[in-house]
Structures are given as structure tokens and as C-alpha cells.
Write an enzyme that holds these catalytic residues in place. Structure first.
Site, mmCIF file in Angstrom:
data_model
loop_
_atom_site.group_PDB
_atom_site.id
_atom_site.type_symbol
_atom_site.label_atom_id
_atom_site.label_comp_id
_atom_site.label_asym_id
_atom_site.label_seq_id
_atom_site.Cartn_x
_atom_site.Cartn_y
_atom_site.Cartn_z
ATOM 1 N N LYS A 92 22.516 35.002 37.654
ATOM 2 C CA LYS A 92 22.332 35.891 37.994
ATOM 3 C C LYS A 92 23.784 36.476 37.588
ATOM 4 O O LYS A 92 24.177 37.776 37.582
ATOM 5 C CB LYS A 92 22.107 35.954 39.421
ATOM 6 C CG LYS A 92 22.146 37.435 40.581
ATOM 7 C CD LYS A 92 21.933 37.231 41.675
ATOM 8 C CE LYS A 92 22.881 37.238 42.701
ATOM 9 N NZ LYS A 92 23.762 38.409 42.941
ATOM 10 N N ASN A 93 25.003 36.482 38.369
ATOM 11 C CA ASN A 93 25.832 37.506 38.405
ATOM 12 C C ASN A 93 26.623 37.226 36.559
ATOM 13 O O ASN A 93 27.745 37.723 36.298
ATOM 14 C CB ASN A 93 27.360 36.730 39.579
ATOM 15 C CG ASN A 93 26.702 36.978 40.827
ATOM 16 O OD1 ASN A 93 25.892 38.176 40.790
ATOM 17 N ND2 ASN A 93 27.737 36.348 41.470
ATOM 18 N N CYS A 104 26.423 46.846 53.505
ATOM 19 C CA CYS A 104 26.388 45.353 52.603
ATOM 20 C C CYS A 104 26.439 44.778 54.354
ATOM 21 O O CYS A 104 26.706 45.243 54.748
ATOM 22 C CB CYS A 104 28.014 44.491 51.915
ATOM 23 S SG CYS A 104 27.484 43.411 51.487
ATOM 24 N N ARG A 127 32.323 46.747 51.673
ATOM 25 C CA ARG A 127 32.631 46.564 50.235
ATOM 26 C C ARG A 127 32.838 47.924 49.552
ATOM 27 O O ARG A 127 32.062 48.600 47.872
ATOM 28 C CB ARG A 127 31.240 45.796 49.643
ATOM 29 C CG ARG A 127 31.234 44.572 50.357
ATOM 30 C CD ARG A 127 30.360 43.623 49.953
ATOM 31 N NE ARG A 127 30.135 43.203 48.412
ATOM 32 C CZ ARG A 127 28.971 42.221 47.865
ATOM 33 N NH1 ARG A 127 27.953 42.141 48.562
ATOM 34 N NH2 ARG A 127 30.034 42.725 46.327
ATOM 35 N N ASP A 178 30.812 32.530 47.730
ATOM 36 C CA ASP A 178 29.743 32.066 47.560
ATOM 37 C C ASP A 178 29.117 31.181 47.979
ATOM 38 O O ASP A 178 27.698 30.649 47.683
ATOM 39 C CB ASP A 178 29.330 33.288 46.054
ATOM 40 C CG ASP A 178 29.326 34.419 45.473
ATOM 41 O OD1 ASP A 178 28.760 34.722 44.976
ATOM 42 O OD2 ASP A 178 29.693 35.118 46.932
ATOM 43 N N ARG A 233 16.422 37.345 45.747
ATOM 44 C CA ARG A 233 17.001 38.115 45.364
ATOM 45 C C ARG A 233 17.864 37.187 44.560
ATOM 46 O O ARG A 233 18.647 38.167 42.856
ATOM 47 C CB ARG A 233 18.619 38.825 45.541
ATOM 48 C CG ARG A 233 17.921 40.193 46.917
ATOM 49 C CD ARG A 233 18.751 40.514 47.485
ATOM 50 N NE ARG A 233 19.754 40.596 46.727
ATOM 51 C CZ ARG A 233 20.465 41.590 47.112
ATOM 52 N NH1 ARG A 233 21.091 42.372 48.114
ATOM 53 N NH2 ARG A 233 21.579 42.316 45.455
HETATM 54 C C1 EPZ Z 1 30.551 39.720 43.049
HETATM 55 O O1 EPZ Z 1 30.796 40.533 44.097
HETATM 56 C C2 EPZ Z 1 30.259 38.680 43.115
HETATM 57 N N1 EPZ Z 1 28.681 39.747 42.877
HETATM 58 C C3 EPZ Z 1 29.489 38.203 44.184
HETATM 59 O O2 EPZ Z 1 28.606 37.468 44.637
HETATM 60 C C4 EPZ Z 1 30.546 37.520 44.635
HETATM 61 O O3 EPZ Z 1 30.926 37.017 46.188
HETATM 62 C C5 EPZ Z 1 31.974 38.939 44.413
HETATM 63 O O4 EPZ Z 1 32.098 39.122 42.921
HETATM 64 C C6 EPZ Z 1 33.524 37.163 44.898
HETATM 65 O O5 EPZ Z 1 33.743 36.428 43.308
HETATM 66 C C7 EPZ Z 1 28.064 39.468 41.681
HETATM 67 O O6 EPZ Z 1 28.432 39.512 39.934
HETATM 68 C C8 EPZ Z 1 27.076 40.738 41.154
HETATM 69 P P1 EPZ Z 1 34.844 41.927 43.648
HETATM 70 P P2 EPZ Z 1 32.612 42.394 43.888
HETATM 71 O O7 EPZ Z 1 34.609 43.159 43.493
HETATM 72 O O8 EPZ Z 1 31.978 42.762 41.975
HETATM 73 C C9 EPZ Z 1 37.887 44.130 47.290
HETATM 74 C C10 EPZ Z 1 26.488 36.418 45.089
HETATM 75 O O9 EPZ Z 1 25.809 36.226 46.129
HETATM 76 N N2 EPZ Z 1 37.146 45.383 46.364
HETATM 77 O O10 EPZ Z 1 35.322 40.568 43.076
HETATM 78 O O11 EPZ Z 1 31.386 42.960 44.041
HETATM 79 C C11 EPZ Z 1 36.396 43.560 48.245
HETATM 80 O O12 EPZ Z 1 35.777 44.512 48.902
HETATM 81 C C12 EPZ Z 1 26.878 38.246 45.622
HETATM 82 O O13 EPZ Z 1 25.960 36.437 43.995
HETATM 83 C C13 EPZ Z 1 38.009 46.065 47.142
HETATM 84 O O14 EPZ Z 1 38.826 46.347 48.212
HETATM 85 O O15 EPZ Z 1 33.272 41.429 44.602
HETATM 86 C C14 EPZ Z 1 36.310 42.089 47.989
HETATM 87 O O16 EPZ Z 1 36.978 41.738 49.481
HETATM 88 C C15 EPZ Z 1 27.536 38.165 46.738
HETATM 89 N N3 EPZ Z 1 37.201 47.624 45.640
HETATM 90 C C16 EPZ Z 1 37.435 41.416 46.555
HETATM 91 O O17 EPZ Z 1 37.719 42.784 46.542
HETATM 92 C C17 EPZ Z 1 36.689 47.662 44.845
HETATM 93 O O18 EPZ Z 1 36.300 48.487 43.936
HETATM 94 C C18 EPZ Z 1 36.425 40.876 45.771
HETATM 95 O O19 EPZ Z 1 34.963 41.782 45.475
HETATM 96 C C19 EPZ Z 1 35.983 46.353 44.878
HETATM 97 C C20 EPZ Z 1 36.605 44.988 45.318
#
Ligand code: EPZ
Length: 420
Positions: A22-23, A116, A121, A306, A398
Site C-alpha cells: 500500500k505504502n 489522525c 501528524r 506499523d 484500508r
Molecule cells: C508513512 O506515513 C506511512 N504512511 C505510515 O504508515 C508510517 O507509519 C510512517 O510513514 C512511518 O513509517 C504511508 O506511507 C502512506 P512520516 P508518513 O512522515 O509519511 C513527523 C500505515 O499504517 N513529521 O515518516 O505520514 C511525524 O509526525 C501508515 O500504513 C513531522 O513532524 O510518516 C512522525 O512523527 C500509518 N512533520 C514522523 O515525522 C512532517 O512534515 C514520521 O512521519 C512530516 C512528518
């Protein structure tokens, strides 16, 4: 709103074929907008989220044909650089459309993703990166209005973000100058996106490392690309954890063993046995006690957040005390109150859960709060005495393709109950 009824405890047997990721599919599908062309994507999982992404790119003007796990995207006539709230509110990954739209149209109107299930997030890294690449970004009644021709820049991410790395990569498609991302995400889904963008004519140095040097090409010539999406490592990890919790032996097919190394290594510490069948298939088995083990999640190649809820569900039946710390999402614990309803013994202090292993879980009515929390409850229900009813399974739909049919084929007594 559908729910699942699962009768436990159960032993699993047989084999399961893992679907596409998915991701990886979500960013690759939306990146097709960045350059006019015909894109044939294979191994795309049929999920609520990939169907939402299809709706989103259709509103932008793409024509999409879907046949089982093949999706053909024709983005030659895209002309509407806007992502509406109605779609973005149902799937945060819709925000990834900002990069491709800005890159192709030098303007984009994208709804800010709403809340969320487990807390804030933010997308501030995405926004700051595009501002660094020359875009003017304004917030206008819940929408991001971004304008400007993107240019070369050096982007330093404080925290390695999968989404922000992907968004910037897609923003570079039509940028002739070099963009450097320091502390880029190294997840396999980002590597798959990079390999796809290279087919589109983007030059990327450092794929799979935390420093990416990217150079796009503004020629905008239509392309014709075929790509196979990588297997879903989180789905694979979920089924392997199911085998450990039920002390079973099952075969997984269509996996990438490298991508699940940290999951396999940690499950081996709790007693998992693994034998490699072929490059894309393994046999996993577990007998006896589940050995208590502490866990700390991390960015790739560390243990994925995850898989954190599934890991906590596993530790509820371990032979001792353990702690699980989530360093990526400090408040991703909405599954704990539901596991307590099944009789688990867990306490939470900030982002560290302490789990005291018990003999067995007892069935009860529980509720999914998000995708992976739902998966953890399904695993727990499979080892609980009695019939557990799990509501709001739309969360699970999802991200897990044909989940109940795959579980049924492994011997699980699972029924989907549709509640009008
Ligand atoms: C991706 O989310 C995945 N989603 C998530 O999987 C996964 O949990 C996550 O990466 C971490 O591995 C998809 O790929 C669609 P991040 P993403 O940006 O991109 C902070 C699932 O279950 N952050 O790597 O949203 C954030 O809050 C989903 O399939 C900021 O602060 O995650 C987090 O603490 C859930 N500001 C950390 O970075 C930003 O602008 C990592 O988030 C962006 C992120």
C-alpha cells in the site's frame, strides 16, 4: 459499518500470498500526475486507500483503468491541480499530490490533511521543503495554495520523514536543477518510488541512502512506463506474527525477505523458526513459549512503527515482562484500551508500554481505531477464548487486501458482519 466475528483460539496452517505494498503503491500512483504519460502498474493492492487514490487522480483529470491488481493511469489530459477536502480527509497520503501538481502545473490547491486517529501528524516538513524550492505557500480556509516554478535546493530534514521525502522526490520530476535531500527516508517504499521516477527520466543518486541527489527534466515529453509494485512488508510481518501467536507453521509467498529483516530478527528472539523456501517465499513456525522481549521502533531498517500494535498484541501472551517504545509516533497506542478489554495486562507511560505476559486472552467486543490497531485486535482475537466481535473494520480494509479470505484459508473462523 462492518465488523468481524472471530472464534478463538485457532491454529493456522497452509500458505498465504502477500499483496503489493500500500505504502509504495500510493506515492507511485500519484507521481504519474507529474509527467503526462501512460503508466501500467502491476501488483497494486485492491484496498480502500488505493481506490481513494484512483478517485483523487481522476478528479485531477487522469483516466484510470483497473483490472484486478493492474492499474493503468493515463495522465496526458490532467488539467485540474486541486485535491479536495472530501478525499484528503479520508486518506492523509492524498497530501502527496502537492509535489506532482506543483512540479507539473507550478500551482496546486491541496486540502490540509485532517486529524489522525492517534494524534498530530503535521506536514510542516513538506511545506518548508517546497518553500525552499521556491514555492509560495499560503493557507486558505483549510487548503494549501502553493504557487511557483520549483528550483534546485538543499533540503535538510530534522527527522527522516517518508511522506516528505516522497513528496519532494515527486516535486523534482520537472526541475532541471539539482535538489539534495539530507536525512531522507530509506524505507523500501521510497526506494520503489525512486526506481519508478528513474524510469520517468529523473536522475537520482543515493537511492536507499539518507542522502539523495535528484535532477529532473522539464522536457515534459509523454512517457509510457510499466512497473511492478514491491510486496507489502507490513502485511507479511502481520501474518508472521499471527503464526507466532498461534504457535503455527505457515508458508508466505510473494515477499521480499530483505525488507522484513528487522521483523524476522526480532521474532526469532521470541522463538520464531524461519526456513527460506525460495527468493520470495519462507516457511515460518513457532512452538512453545513466547519469550518476552523489549522493543523500540525506529525508521528503516529499524523495527517499523506499523508493526508496533501487532508486537504489543504478541507480548500480551509472553512468558514475562517487556516494554515497547514507539519513537516515531509517541501516542500511537489507541489499541491498548481495546487489548485490556480482552484481559491483557498493559500499562502506558508516555510513549512506552509495559506489558506483563498472561496465560490467555478472553473474547470480548472491541473496536478498531486505526489500520494497524485493527490488525493487532484481529491477531489477539485469534488467540482469545470464545468469539470476539471487532467493529469498525473499515480501518483494516484500508490496508489489508482480502484479509478475511486469506485468514480463512489459513484456518481462521472469521465472519464479516455488515451492520446497516
Ligand atoms: C508513512 O506515513 C506511512 N504512511 C505510515 O504508515 C508510517 O507509519 C510512517 O510513514 C512511518 O513509517 C504511508 O506511507 C502512506 P512520516 P508518513 O512522515 O509519511 C513527523 C500505515 O499504517 N513529521 O515518516 O505520514 C511525524 O509526525 C501508515 O500504513 C513531522 O513532524 O510518516 C512522525 O512523527 C500509518 N512533520 C514522523 O515525522 C512532517 O512534515 C514520521 O512521519 C512530516 C512528518
Amino acid at each position: 459499518m462492518d465488523s468481524f466475528k472471530i472464534k478463538g483460539p485457532v491454529k493456522l496452517s497452509g500458505e498465504v500470498s502477500i499483496s503489493g505494498s500500500k505504502n509504495a503503491a500510493l506515492p507511485i500512483m500519484v507521481s504519474c500526475i507529474a509527467r503526462p504519460g501512460i503508466y501500467t502498474l502491476n501488483n497494486v493492492p485492491n484496498l480502500r486507500d488505493t481506490r481513494t487514490m484512483i478517485k483523487l487522480i481522476e478528479t485531477i483529470g487522469a483516466k484510470v483503468k483497473k483490472d484486478n491488481n493492474q492499474v493503468i493511469i493515463d495522465s496526458r489530459d490532467c488539467n485540474n491541480p486541486e485535491a479536495p477536502y472530501d478525499l484528503v480527509k479520508t486518506m492523509r497520503a492524498s497530501f502527496y499530490v502537492l509535489g506532482p501538481l506543483l512540479s507539473r502545473f507550478t500551482t496546486a490547491k491541496v486540502s490540509l490533511p485532517g486529524g489522525c486517529a492517534w494524534g498530530p501528524r503535521p506536514v510542516d516538513y513538506h511545506i518548508k521543503a517546497f518553500e525552499k524550492m521556491g514555492a509560495t505557500i499560503k493557507l486558505d480556509r483549510g487548503y494549501i495554495q502553493a504557487d511557483g516554478k520549483l528550483k534546485g535546493a538543499v533540503i535538510d530534514f530534522k527527522v527522516s520523514s517518508v511522506g516528505a521525502t516522497g513528496n519532494v522526490l515527486m516535486g523534482c520530476v520537472n526541475v532541471d536543477e539539482e535538489v539534495i535531500i539530507n536525512n531522507a527516508a530509506r524505507e523500501p517504499e521510497i526506494v520503489d518510488l525512486c526506481n519508478f521516477l528513474v524510469k520517468m527520466g529523473v536522475s537520482i543518486v543515493g537511492i536507499g541512502t539518507s542522502i539523495l541527489k535528484i535532477k529532473g527534466d522539464s522536457n515534459n515529453q509523454p512517457v509510457n512506463i510499466i512497473h511492478n509494485i514491491i510486496p507489502d512488508r507490513i502485511e507479511a510481518g502481520t501474518f508472521i506474527t499471527a503464526a507466532v501467536m498461534t504457535h503455527s507453521t505457515i508458508t508466505l509467498k510473494n515477499i521480499n525477505i530483505d525488507h522484513i529483516k528487522s521483523v524476522l530478527d526480532n521474532l526469532k528472539n521470541v522463538g520464531l523458526k524461519v526456513s527460506v523456501n525460495s527468493e520470495t517465499s519462507i516457511i515460518v513456525s513457532h512452538q512453545g513459549e513466547i519469550i518476552a522481549q523489549n522493543m523500540i521502533t525506529d525508521v528503516y531498517p529499524g523495527f517499523p512503527t506499523d508493526m508496533q500494535p501487532q508486537w504489543i498484541a504478541l507480548m500480551t501472551l509472553s512468558n514475562g515482562e517487556s516494554t515497547t517504545e514507539d519513537t516515531i509516533y509517541h501516542d500511537r497506542f489507541s489499541h491498548i484500551p481495546e487489548l485490556l478489554r480482552l484481559g491483557a495486562n498493559i500499562s502506558l507511560n508516555k510513549n512506552i508500554a509495559k506489558i506483563s505476559g498472561i496465560e490467555k486472552l478472553i473474547s470480548a467486543d472491541v473496536m478498531c481505531t486505526d489500520l494497524r490497531a485493527g490488525a493487532a485486535l484481529i491477531l489477539a482475537a485469534m488467540v482469545s477464548d470464545g468469539t470476539t466481535s471487532i467493529s469498525r473494520v473499515y480501518h483494516v480494509d484500508r490496508g489489508y487486501e482480502d484479509f478475511e479470505y486469506k485468514l480463512e484459508s489459513l484456518g481462521v473462523d472469521i465472519k464479516r458482519v455488515s451492520v446497516k
